[in-house]
Enzyme design. Structure first.
Site, short mmCIF file in Angstrom:
data_model
loop_
_atom_site.label_atom_id
_atom_site.label_comp_id
_atom_site.label_asym_id
_atom_site.label_seq_id
_atom_site.Cartn_x
_atom_site.Cartn_y
_atom_site.Cartn_z
N SER A 19 56.56 49.79 71.74
CA SER A 19 57.63 49.82 72.75
C SER A 19 58.91 50.49 72.25
O SER A 19 59.36 50.25 71.12
CB SER A 19 57.97 48.39 73.19
OG SER A 19 59.06 48.42 74.08
N SER A 21 61.68 50.03 73.99
CA SER A 21 62.78 49.25 74.58
C SER A 21 63.76 48.71 73.55
O SER A 21 64.97 48.75 73.78
CB SER A 21 62.21 48.11 75.43
OG SER A 21 61.53 48.65 76.52
N THR A 66 55.99 43.92 79.86
CA THR A 66 55.08 45.06 79.99
C THR A 66 53.64 44.56 79.96
O THR A 66 53.39 43.36 80.01
CB THR A 66 55.41 46.15 78.93
OG1 THR A 66 54.65 47.32 79.23
CG2 THR A 66 55.11 45.69 77.51
N LYS A 70 52.80 41.96 83.55
CA LYS A 70 53.72 42.29 84.65
C LYS A 70 53.41 41.57 85.95
O LYS A 70 54.30 41.32 86.75
CB LYS A 70 53.72 43.80 84.90
CG LYS A 70 54.55 44.59 83.92
CD LYS A 70 54.56 46.06 84.32
CE LYS A 70 55.81 46.73 83.81
NZ LYS A 70 56.02 48.06 84.34
N ASP A 82 63.28 41.31 96.08
CA ASP A 82 62.45 41.95 97.10
C ASP A 82 61.63 43.12 96.55
O ASP A 82 60.46 43.30 96.92
CB ASP A 82 63.34 42.48 98.25
CG ASP A 82 63.86 41.34 99.09
OD1 ASP A 82 63.35 40.21 98.93
OD2 ASP A 82 64.79 41.57 99.90
N ASN A 91 59.23 43.38 85.85
CA ASN A 91 59.41 43.96 84.51
C ASN A 91 60.68 43.47 83.82
O ASN A 91 60.93 43.82 82.67
CB ASN A 91 59.40 45.50 84.55
CG ASN A 91 60.73 46.07 85.00
OD1 ASN A 91 61.44 45.45 85.78
ND2 ASN A 91 61.06 47.25 84.50
N ASP A 106 61.58 49.36 87.71
CA ASP A 106 60.84 50.62 87.56
C ASP A 106 61.08 51.58 88.74
O ASP A 106 61.17 52.79 88.55
CB ASP A 106 59.33 50.35 87.44
CG ASP A 106 58.96 49.71 86.12
OD1 ASP A 106 59.64 49.99 85.11
OD2 ASP A 106 57.99 48.93 86.10
N ALA A 136 52.12 52.23 87.82
CA ALA A 136 53.32 53.06 87.90
C ALA A 136 53.48 53.65 89.30
O ALA A 136 54.60 53.84 89.79
CB ALA A 136 53.27 54.16 86.86
N ASN A 156 44.21 59.51 95.08
CA ASN A 156 43.78 58.88 93.83
C ASN A 156 42.28 59.04 93.67
O ASN A 156 41.54 59.02 94.66
CB ASN A 156 44.13 57.38 93.85
CG ASN A 156 43.95 56.74 92.48
OD1 ASN A 156 44.50 57.22 91.51
ND2 ASN A 156 43.19 55.67 92.41
N ARG A 157 41.84 59.21 92.41
CA ARG A 157 40.40 59.38 92.14
C ARG A 157 39.60 58.24 92.80
O ARG A 157 38.61 58.48 93.48
CB ARG A 157 40.18 59.40 90.62
CG ARG A 157 38.75 59.46 90.20
CD ARG A 157 38.62 59.44 88.70
NE ARG A 157 39.19 58.24 88.09
CZ ARG A 157 39.14 57.96 86.81
NH1 ARG A 157 38.56 58.81 85.98
NH2 ARG A 157 39.68 56.86 86.32
N1 LIG Z 1 57.96 57.36 82.47
C1 LIG Z 1 57.81 56.04 82.50
O1 LIG Z 1 58.76 55.28 82.33
C2 LIG Z 1 56.45 55.47 82.75
C3 LIG Z 1 56.31 54.16 83.23
C4 LIG Z 1 55.03 53.65 83.45
C5 LIG Z 1 53.92 54.43 83.17
N2 LIG Z 1 54.09 55.69 82.68
C6 LIG Z 1 52.92 56.53 82.42
O2 LIG Z 1 52.25 56.69 83.65
C7 LIG Z 1 50.84 56.82 83.45
C8 LIG Z 1 50.11 55.85 84.37
O3 LIG Z 1 50.48 54.51 84.04
P1 LIG Z 1 49.93 53.27 84.88
O4 LIG Z 1 50.53 52.08 84.28
O5 LIG Z 1 50.06 53.49 86.33
O6 LIG Z 1 48.38 53.32 84.49
P2 LIG Z 1 47.14 52.72 85.32
O7 LIG Z 1 47.57 51.56 86.14
O8 LIG Z 1 46.06 52.56 84.32
O9 LIG Z 1 46.74 53.93 86.34
C9 LIG Z 1 46.20 55.11 85.85
C10 LIG Z 1 46.12 56.12 86.96
O10 LIG Z 1 45.61 57.37 86.42
C11 LIG Z 1 44.40 57.72 87.12
N3 LIG Z 1 43.45 58.36 86.20
C12 LIG Z 1 43.19 58.01 84.92
N4 LIG Z 1 42.26 58.82 84.40
C13 LIG Z 1 41.91 59.70 85.39
C14 LIG Z 1 41.00 60.79 85.47
N5 LIG Z 1 40.25 61.14 84.42
N6 LIG Z 1 40.92 61.48 86.63
C15 LIG Z 1 41.69 61.13 87.69
N7 LIG Z 1 42.59 60.11 87.68
C16 LIG Z 1 42.69 59.40 86.53
C17 LIG Z 1 43.86 56.41 87.63
O11 LIG Z 1 42.96 56.66 88.67
P3 LIG Z 1 41.81 55.56 89.03
O12 LIG Z 1 42.51 54.55 89.87
O13 LIG Z 1 40.78 56.32 89.77
O14 LIG Z 1 41.32 54.99 87.74
C18 LIG Z 1 45.15 55.72 88.08
O15 LIG Z 1 45.61 56.26 89.31
C19 LIG Z 1 50.61 56.57 81.97
O16 LIG Z 1 50.46 57.80 81.33
C20 LIG Z 1 51.89 55.88 81.51
O17 LIG Z 1 52.19 56.14 80.15
C21 LIG Z 1 55.32 56.23 82.48
#
Ligand SMILES: NC(=O)c1ccc[n+]([C@@H]2O[C@H](COP(=O)([O-])OP(=O)(O)OC[C@H]3O[C@@H](n4cnc5c(N)ncnc54)[C@H](OP(=O)(O)O)[C@@H]3O)[C@@H](O)[C@H]2O)c1
Length: 275
Positions: A19, A21, A66, A70, A82, A91, A106, A136, A156-157
């Protein structure tokens, strides 16, 4: 500074060593001359309630949450704001007299990152294409709706997950096929990647931005690397871009404000330190 009056904060998760943070919050505590420490607490899912009671006993003022807590932390909260309610995840927690108040910063972090980097952009009545339907994405969708976006195409996939997120704002969100989202590129004002595609060690997002509306901008919440292949392609095609690091920093800014009543400064030095 006496230990008796030091405020204690932490981010809880499992694992938690990665982290950023503590780096962000400790700098802000120090910059604002608040006597306090911000650390990490690794909590196994089986021990959540017991460990939260320990944080209460030890006099913590609040903590960030995290993965994987969460959603489960909501059950221990006495009040939930809300936005957190809508996103379905907390978070940020304020501890007061043994009671937990849950927030989600977030969505704020996602939108504030765009506002700070693209000051001229107005969300009202704009349309967006959001890729991904994970944790996210929920925050990004809620942030976009609260900011005034009037139409969101969501791909989404795993389409069932997108259909589930549509329930958050059924009047605004339209689910479209993962393998056929290109047709909306000429219509949308912003393109948001919330999938983990493009992250170091993961596959790239397969997309051709040729048909994206010229005035549209592109943001990627992946920030390792900072310039993802998606952002590089968008920049090369002349689109404005917003990198993902600011979402992390601005969600932290809002947490800090909730705990301390001060809006801490975000500057390039902080961004560089986090990166
Ligand atoms: N900038 C920031 O502050 C911040 C905050 C939070 C997260 N993030 C980043 O955001 C990303 C997602 O985080 P999350 O927490 O939402 O993860 P998550 O809940 O695991 O969701 C992952 C997402 O990516 C898709 N995905 C993964 N592999 C794939 C593939 N091979 N082909 C197509 N789609 C694919 C998943 O689709 P499926 O549903 O089909 O599996 C799902 O929509 C991560 O890289 C994380 O580090 C950044």
């Amino acid at each position: 500074m006496s230990n008796d009056i030091d405020k204690k904060f932490a981010v809880i998760g499992h694992p938690i060593n990665h982290s950023k943070s503590p780096l962000i919050h400790q700098k802000w505590l120090d910059d604002n001359q608040i006597a306090g420490k911000y650390g990490t607490v690794d909590i196994h899912p089986d021990d959540l309630e017991k460990e939260i009671n320990r944080l209460i006993d030890e006099g913590y003022s609040g903590f960030n949450v995290t993965l994987p807590h969460k959603e489960t932390i909501k059950e221990l909260c006495h009040a939930i704001d809300d936005t957190a309610q809508k996103i379905g995840a907390v978070n940020t927690v304020v501890l007061n007299n043994g009671k937990l108040s849950g927030y989600n910063t977030d969505a704020f972090g996602f939108i504030e990152n765009i506002k700070q980097n693209l000051e001229a952009f107005k969300f009202d009545d704009k349309s967006a294409l959001v890729l991904g339907a994970g944790g996210a994405a929920r925050a990004a969708l809620q942030g976009l709706v609260e900011a005034g976006v009037s139409k969101i195409y969501l791909a989404n996939r795993t389409i069932e997950k997108a259909q589930n997120l549509k329930k958050m704002h059924a009047d605004i969100i339209e689910v479209i096929e993962w393998d056929g989202f290109d047709y909306v590129l000429p219509k949308v004002d912003l393109l948001v990647n919330t999938t983990s595609l493009g992250m170091n060690g993961k596959n790239d997002l397969k997309i051709n931005l040729r048909d994206l509306k010229k005035s549209a901008f592109v943001t990627d919440i992946v920030y390792t690397p900072l310039m993802t292949p998606l952002l590089t392609q968008a920049k090369d095609n002349g689109h404005d871009i917003v990198t993902g690091i600011g979402m992390l920093i601005y969600q932290a800014q809002k947490s800090f404000e909730i705990w301390n009543g001060i809006i801490p400064t975000v500057n390039q030095e902080l961004v560089d330190r986090v990166l």
